[in-house]
Design a protein around this motif. Sequence first.
Motif, PDB file in Angstrom:
ATOM      1  N   ARG A 180      32.089  71.352  21.751  1.00  0.00           N
ATOM      2  CA  ARG A 180      30.879  70.953  21.055  1.00  0.00           C
ATOM      3  C   ARG A 180      30.630  69.475  21.309  1.00  0.00           C
ATOM      4  N   MET A 181      29.409  69.122  21.659  1.00  0.00           N
ATOM      5  CA  MET A 181      29.089  67.716  21.905  1.00  0.00           C
ATOM      6  C   MET A 181      28.921  66.998  20.566  1.00  0.00           C
ATOM      7  N   GLY A 182      29.653  65.912  20.399  1.00  0.00           N
ATOM      8  CA  GLY A 182      29.533  65.075  19.204  1.00  0.00           C
ATOM      9  C   GLY A 182      28.298  64.197  19.352  1.00  0.00           C
ATOM     10  N   MET A 183      27.160  64.721  18.967  1.00  0.00           N
ATOM     11  CA  MET A 183      25.864  64.081  19.215  1.00  0.00           C
ATOM     12  C   MET A 183      24.977  64.195  17.982  1.00  0.00           C
ATOM     13  N   LYS A 184      23.901  63.438  17.977  1.00  0.00           N
ATOM     14  CA  LYS A 184      22.906  63.618  16.927  1.00  0.00           C
ATOM     15  C   LYS A 184      22.279  64.993  17.130  1.00  0.00           C
ATOM     16  N   GLN A 185      22.229  65.780  16.063  1.00  0.00           N
ATOM     17  CA  GLN A 185      21.683  67.124  16.174  1.00  0.00           C
ATOM     18  C   GLN A 185      20.205  67.078  16.564  1.00  0.00           C
ATOM     19  N   ILE A 186      19.780  68.126  17.259  1.00  0.00           N
ATOM     20  CA  ILE A 186      18.377  68.315  17.614  1.00  0.00           C
ATOM     21  C   ILE A 186      17.973  69.665  17.031  1.00  0.00           C
ATOM     22  N   SER A 187      16.875  69.681  16.287  1.00  0.00           N
ATOM     23  CA  SER A 187      16.491  70.949  15.652  1.00  0.00           C
ATOM     24  C   SER A 187      15.715  71.830  16.616  1.00  0.00           C
ATOM     25  N   ASP A 188      15.913  73.143  16.446  1.00  0.00           N
ATOM     26  CA  ASP A 188      15.149  74.106  17.243  1.00  0.00           C
ATOM     27  C   ASP A 188      13.775  74.277  16.602  1.00  0.00           C
ATOM     28  N   LEU A 189      12.960  75.172  17.143  1.00  0.00           N
ATOM     29  CA  LEU A 189      11.605  75.365  16.618  1.00  0.00           C
ATOM     30  C   LEU A 189      11.595  75.834  15.165  1.00  0.00           C
ATOM     31  N   GLY A 190      12.685  76.465  14.734  1.00  0.00           N
ATOM     32  CA  GLY A 190      12.792  76.911  13.351  1.00  0.00           C
ATOM     33  C   GLY A 190      13.323  75.847  12.409  1.00  0.00           C
ATOM     34  N   GLY A 191      13.604  74.646  12.938  1.00  0.00           N
ATOM     35  CA  GLY A 191      14.089  73.550  12.103  1.00  0.00           C
ATOM     36  C   GLY A 191      15.598  73.531  11.901  1.00  0.00           C
ATOM     37  N   ARG A 192      16.338  74.417  12.587  1.00  0.00           N
ATOM     38  CA  ARG A 192      17.789  74.478  12.436  1.00  0.00           C
ATOM     39  C   ARG A 192      18.454  73.460  13.362  1.00  0.00           C
ATOM     40  N   PRO A 193      19.321  72.577  12.822  1.00  0.00           N
ATOM     41  CA  PRO A 193      19.962  71.554  13.647  1.00  0.00           C
ATOM     42  C   PRO A 193      21.008  72.152  14.586  1.00  0.00           C
ATOM     43  N   ARG A 194      20.985  71.696  15.827  1.00  0.00           N
ATOM     44  CA  ARG A 194      21.890  72.228  16.840  1.00  0.00           C
ATOM     45  C   ARG A 194      22.480  71.097  17.670  1.00  0.00           C
ATOM     46  N   VAL A 195      23.654  71.369  18.251  1.00  0.00           N
ATOM     47  CA  VAL A 195      24.278  70.488  19.241  1.00  0.00           C
ATOM     48  C   VAL A 195      24.599  71.345  20.456  1.00  0.00           C
ATOM     49  N   PHE A 196      24.800  70.697  21.593  1.00  0.00           N
ATOM     50  CA  PHE A 196      25.166  71.444  22.791  1.00  0.00           C
ATOM     51  C   PHE A 196      26.601  71.924  22.704  1.00  0.00           C
ATOM     52  N   LEU A 197      26.834  73.096  23.259  1.00  0.00           N
ATOM     53  CA  LEU A 197      28.149  73.721  23.314  1.00  0.00           C
ATOM     54  C   LEU A 197      28.413  74.107  24.765  1.00  0.00           C
ATOM     55  N   LEU A 198      29.471  73.570  25.343  1.00  0.00           N
ATOM     56  CA  LEU A 198      29.878  73.939  26.698  1.00  0.00           C
ATOM     57  C   LEU A 198      30.890  75.058  26.576  1.00  0.00           C
ATOM     58  N   ALA A 199      30.599  76.187  27.198  1.00  0.00           N
ATOM     59  CA  ALA A 199      31.450  77.367  27.039  1.00  0.00           C
ATOM     60  C   ALA A 199      31.748  77.989  28.391  1.00  0.00           C
TER      61      ALA A 199
END
Length: 186
Positions: A133-152
């Motif tokens: 999981r990237m330790g970053m400032k969250q970015i919300s999706d179109l539904g307003g849910r905060p997300r971070v990038f996940l490398l899998a």
Amino acid sequence: KNYFNKITSIFIRRIEYFSRIESPDKAPTGGKTVEQLERAMNEAHINLSNYVPEIMHKTSTTDEYGVFTTTKEAKSADFVRLKEKDLFSDSKSHTFKGIMFKAKELGLEQCQSEDGPNYRLHYTNQPEGEYLRMGMKQISDLGGRPRVFLLAHGGGGVWLNDNWAAPGSRWDSGDVFVFRLSVFRK
């Protein structure tokens, strides 16, 4: 006296913490537009989750979360991968907000939004079953849910995925986060 003891305690924890970091991972970042990042990931056969394009094209916000930005200058940054339990001296489950605060307290920097796609392009030999999981400032999706990038790596190859990351979300002690190594450590 209490202030001095607190500063001394933080300083000692930083020394103990940084002594556990064997070797940071130097990776290129910056120098690509969103479109160039998407094209490079497509050419590298990197799978994208449904929310990743949404996040990467977010250039304005009306909530407390961030936007996706890129820098024109290509450079490199030192990244470290740490388990949630490596940041704390207890075995509790911690919130995303708490993890970010602790990382900063220990002298780590949060990742820039472009670091997720750039690090995904760099980290080609990710072991199967590993999730970062990237330790970053969250970015919300179109539904307003905060997300971070996940490398899998799993489920049909390597992915640039997303992870729901509300400030109060709790994480398992084995969850791995990626941070930038502070310029003060170099």
